[in-house]
Scaffold this active site. Structure first.
Site, mmCIF file in Angstrom:
data_model
loop_
_atom_site.group_PDB
_atom_site.id
_atom_site.type_symbol
_atom_site.label_atom_id
_atom_site.label_comp_id
_atom_site.label_asym_id
_atom_site.label_seq_id
_atom_site.Cartn_x
_atom_site.Cartn_y
_atom_site.Cartn_z
ATOM 1 N N LYS A 285 0.847 -1.193 0.000
ATOM 2 C CA LYS A 285 0.000 0.000 0.000
ATOM 3 C C LYS A 285 0.882 1.241 0.000
ATOM 4 C CE LYS A 285 -4.430 0.049 2.187
ATOM 5 N NZ LYS A 285 -5.370 -0.415 3.228
ATOM 6 N N GLU A 370 -18.629 -8.631 10.205
ATOM 7 C CA GLU A 370 -19.675 -8.036 11.042
ATOM 8 C C GLU A 370 -20.570 -9.106 11.651
ATOM 9 O OE1 GLU A 370 -18.796 -6.877 8.038
ATOM 10 O OE2 GLU A 370 -18.076 -4.860 8.488
ATOM 11 N N ARG A 398 -25.068 -5.780 7.719
ATOM 12 C CA ARG A 398 -24.530 -7.092 7.372
ATOM 13 C C ARG A 398 -24.894 -8.175 8.387
ATOM 14 N NH1 ARG A 398 -19.753 -7.709 3.754
ATOM 15 N NH2 ARG A 398 -20.715 -6.826 1.924
HETATM 16 C C1 LIG Z 1 -18.534 -4.795 5.047
HETATM 17 C C2 LIG Z 1 -17.498 -3.746 5.223
HETATM 18 N N1 LIG Z 1 -16.916 -3.555 6.433
HETATM 19 C C3 LIG Z 1 -15.971 -2.605 6.587
HETATM 20 C C4 LIG Z 1 -15.572 -1.829 5.538
HETATM 21 C C5 LIG Z 1 -14.576 -0.705 5.742
HETATM 22 N N2 LIG Z 1 -13.333 -0.916 4.990
HETATM 23 C C6 LIG Z 1 -13.094 -0.278 3.835
HETATM 24 S S1 LIG Z 1 -11.631 -0.674 3.167
HETATM 25 C C7 LIG Z 1 -11.287 -1.742 4.413
HETATM 26 C C8 LIG Z 1 -9.996 -2.501 4.391
HETATM 27 C C9 LIG Z 1 -9.902 -3.358 3.194
HETATM 28 O O1 LIG Z 1 -8.698 -4.049 3.182
HETATM 29 P P1 LIG Z 1 -8.258 -4.837 1.877
HETATM 30 O O2 LIG Z 1 -9.406 -5.578 1.317
HETATM 31 O O3 LIG Z 1 -7.052 -5.627 2.230
HETATM 32 O O4 LIG Z 1 -7.898 -3.704 0.851
HETATM 33 P P2 LIG Z 1 -6.644 -2.692 0.892
HETATM 34 O O5 LIG Z 1 -7.187 -1.397 1.424
HETATM 35 O O6 LIG Z 1 -5.609 -3.251 1.781
HETATM 36 O O7 LIG Z 1 -6.218 -2.572 -0.505
HETATM 37 C C10 LIG Z 1 -12.318 -1.750 5.357
HETATM 38 C C11 LIG Z 1 -12.322 -2.526 6.605
HETATM 39 C C12 LIG Z 1 -16.216 -2.050 4.296
HETATM 40 N N3 LIG Z 1 -15.926 -1.321 3.219
HETATM 41 N N4 LIG Z 1 -17.144 -3.006 4.166
#
Ligand SMILES: Cc1ncc(C[n+]2csc(CCOP(=O)(O)OP(=O)(O)O)c2C)c(N)n1
Length: 627
Positions: A285, A370, A398
């Site tokens: 990242k 969730e 969710r």
């Molecule tokens: C159901 C849900 N819970 C929480 C989130 C908040 N959220 C947005 S991005 C993220 C992290 C995602 O991590 P990853 O899939 O590894 O993607 P990266 O940002 O590392 O590229 C979270 C927890 C969400 N978008 N959807």
């Protein structure tokens, strides 16, 4: 005068992926440099998601280079890492409008572009959606590739595994790409995350892979098939198969996701194969921008910043409700050692950083899970502990069955601290927190509180914590009127509202819920209305509702929730049940999905700011002949 195209000549020569596919392989590195620099420059002005997109620059270029998009389907998970995809798919010139009112969405949106094959914003949906598309292609005999791109954070969500389970069994023609950067918003958690790290550190395995990869990329298809079988054989001898292979996927990886040549070669190889395939890509990242790579958590989502230093604009903000919750949680945990704090992967956003440091043994980040977070809390509550689930309104959606089946029916002591309730601004429709009154209200025994200010929020959290059975406090994104909390906490009598203003005329009584108390007071001063801070959506203060219905000509309910089934509906039901005759005006969020913009723009668009509320009341008064 210099034009943006002068700075980014190759990027600005490409208006769509078809043109990208015309480029020479050797030009792609320059394209990656320009795309990265452009993304940094653009988001330095607009803010938005930065570190995730910087990690997917090469992967995005490679995907559009190898696959025939949009005929081949790319399904991105969540969408916050898809800014490079947006820039390359004809939206470069509108990119400066991202997340702004009437501008580009910060997530994926089918109505925005044919390249956004599946709308997203919430996590862990990509494999399911892509599987659906792959099965549809098979059914319709369409010869197309379907690719799901999912992060290691999103892979902690149960639905991703439900989809993998199904895909392996269906033998679907699907490529899943795992974008593994070891980060969710904060560092990724869980056994799967540890497992991925172990795969990454499996040197023997990587070595076999590196060797076979080079071989595979240069061979013609029939020989490649043979080589693949050889590789499978070798792999089996070197180390046990991966979890993904056990699930029925042909697994390749881990590969360096910033090495364009490798990624392109691998994608080409995998494109030629059939069935469920899994490519494990390692990225970092924030790559290419030192401040973001150094602190990917802070640079996950940014406000405008200095593109040279990464220094973000610090907007003067008051105390947020998240801060109020954060302080309350630590104070309460200090006073009650049964308190357990739970977050589904939103440590920073939900205000749990301080708690995680001060009470690490009672802090649980359960991943983007969730559903699990609620049932986990239920289990803790069964054993007499006092779980507090800190969750965004939109993500609580969710876990609806868990709320009813695991918590409510068993009347378990779980407190929900529901953040980002109401309109959330730039995140838009996918993150709108406008349904919780409606979906919580119909659950027997559920206590629903909505504070009008910060001090009340603290007392409500305390009241919810002390309550026997499930209780919730829902508060908005950002701050409130700025009422300082008292250190000592006070129990609020269950189902008791608070009179805020008495009118002389007794024409209009405004029953205001949560955030709407503040604008209701402004309106009331203008038109001389009575105002009640209702405090509870459930149990509703029926006594006060009936009293107001009996003493005023027009009852106005106002809430930052959808009108349907919300707090106003509760008031209507009460009036109907008691056979009261009174004119009622229900104000709230209308029956449509609201686009992104600032919270203020959204509120004013639907008439939930003071002037909108006032004009609707005046209109209703004249309609009913009270004007
Ligand atoms: C159901 C849900 N819970 C929480 C989130 C908040 N959220 C947005 S991005 C993220 C992290 C995602 O991590 P990853 O899939 O590894 O993607 P990266 O940002 O590392 O590229 C979270 C927890 C969400 N978008 N959807």
């Amino acid at each position: 005068m210099s034009q943006p195209g002068d700075k980014y000549p190759l990027l600005f020569s490409i208006d769509n992926p078809a043109q990208l596919r015309e480029l020479e392989h050797t030009e792609l590195a320059q394209l990656a440099d320009e795309l990265r620099a452009y993304l940094i420059e653009a988001t330095s002005q607009t803010g938005g998601h930065l570190a995730p997109g910087l990690g997917t620059i090469e992967l995005t270029i490679a995907l559009h280079y190898v696959f025939n998009t949009p005929q081949d389907r790319l399904v991105w998970d969540i969408g916050h890492q898809a800014y490079p995809h947006k820039i390359l798919t004809g939206r470069r010139n509108q990119f400066h409008t991202i997340r702004q009112y009437q501008g580009l969405s910060g997530f994926l949106k089918r109505s925005e572009s044919e390249f956004d094959t599946f709308g997203a914003g919430h996590a862990s949906t990509s494999i399911s959606a892509a599987l659906g598309m792959a099965v549809a292609a098979r059914q319709e005999q369409k010869n197309r590739e379907v690719v799901a791109i999912i992060g290691d954070g999103a892979l902690t969500g149960g639905m991703a595994f439900e989809a993998l389970n199904n895909a392996g069994d269906l033998d679907a023609n699907l490529l899943v790409i795992l974008n593994d950067n070891e980060m969710s918003i904060s560092p990724n958690v869980g056994a799967i995350s540890n497992y991925l790290a172990r795969i990454l550190s499996g040197h023997a395995y990587t070595t076999v892979r590196e060797g076979s990869k080079t071989v595979l990329s240069t061979l013609p298809p029939p020989v490649k098939d043979y080589a693949r079988r050889w590789e499978e054989h070798m792999k089996g001898m070197v180390m046990p198969s991966t979890l993904f292979e056990e699930l029925g996927f042909y697994y390749i990886g881990p590969i360096d996701g910033h090495d364009l040549n490798t990624v392109i070669a691998m994608l080409r190889n995998m494109k030629d194969l059939e069935g469920p395939r899994f490519l494990h890509v390692i990225t970092q990242k924030g790559t290419g921008f030192e401040p973001a790579a150094g602190d990917p958590c802070v640079f996950h989502g940014v406000t405008p910043f200095n593109p040279d230093t990464g220094k973000m604009e610090v907007k003067k903000k008051g105390r947020s409700y998240t801060n109020v919750f954060s302080d309350w949680l630590c104070d309460m945990a200090g006073a009650d050692d049964r308190l357990i704090g739970i977050t589904p992967a939103m440590r920073e956003g939900s205000g749990l950083v301080k708690f995680s440091e001060q009470f690490s043994e009672r802090y649980f980040d359960v991943g983007i899970a969730e559903q699990h977070s609620l049932t986990f809390a239920a289990g803790l509550a069964c054993e007499g502990l006092k779980p507090v689930v800190a969750i965004y309104s939109t993500f609580l959606q969710r876990a609806y069955d868990q709320l009813i089946h695991d918590i409510s029916i068993q009347d378990l002591d779980v407190l929900f601290a529901i953040d980002r309730a109401g309109l959330v601004g730039a995140d838009g429709a996918t993150h709108a927190g406008v349904y919780d009154y409606s979906y919580l209200r119909c659950i027997p025994g559920m206590v629903i509180m909505a504070p009008a200010d910060e001090a009340e929020c603290r007392d409500m959290l305390y009241t919810g914590h002390m309550h026997k059975g499930p209780a919730s406090v829902r508060y908005p994104r950002g701050g409130g009127p700025g009422v300082k909390e008292r250190k000592e906490m006070k129990l609020i009598p269950l189902g008791k509202s608070q009179p805020r203003r008495d009118s002389q005329s007794r024409a209009v009584a405004i029953l205001a819920f949560g955030t709407m108390v503040e604008p209701a007071m402004t309106v009331a001063d203008e038109i001389d209305a009575t105002v009640v801070n209702m405090r509870f959506v459930k149990p509703l203060d029926e006594e006060v509702v009936l009293e107001m219905a009996g003493s005023h000509s027009l009852l106005v309910t106002v809430e930052e929730n959808v009108i349907m089934g919300g707090a106003g509906s509760a008031v209507n039901e009460c009036i109907a049940r008691h056979g009261k005759q009174v004119a009622v005006l229900n104000l709230g969020v209308p029956d449509r999905h609201l686009e992104h913009g600032s919270q203020q723009q959204q509120l004013s668009e639907i008439g939930l700011d003071a002037s909108g509320i006032q004009s609707k009341i005046l209109e209703a008064l004249s309609q009913h002949g009270f004007g």
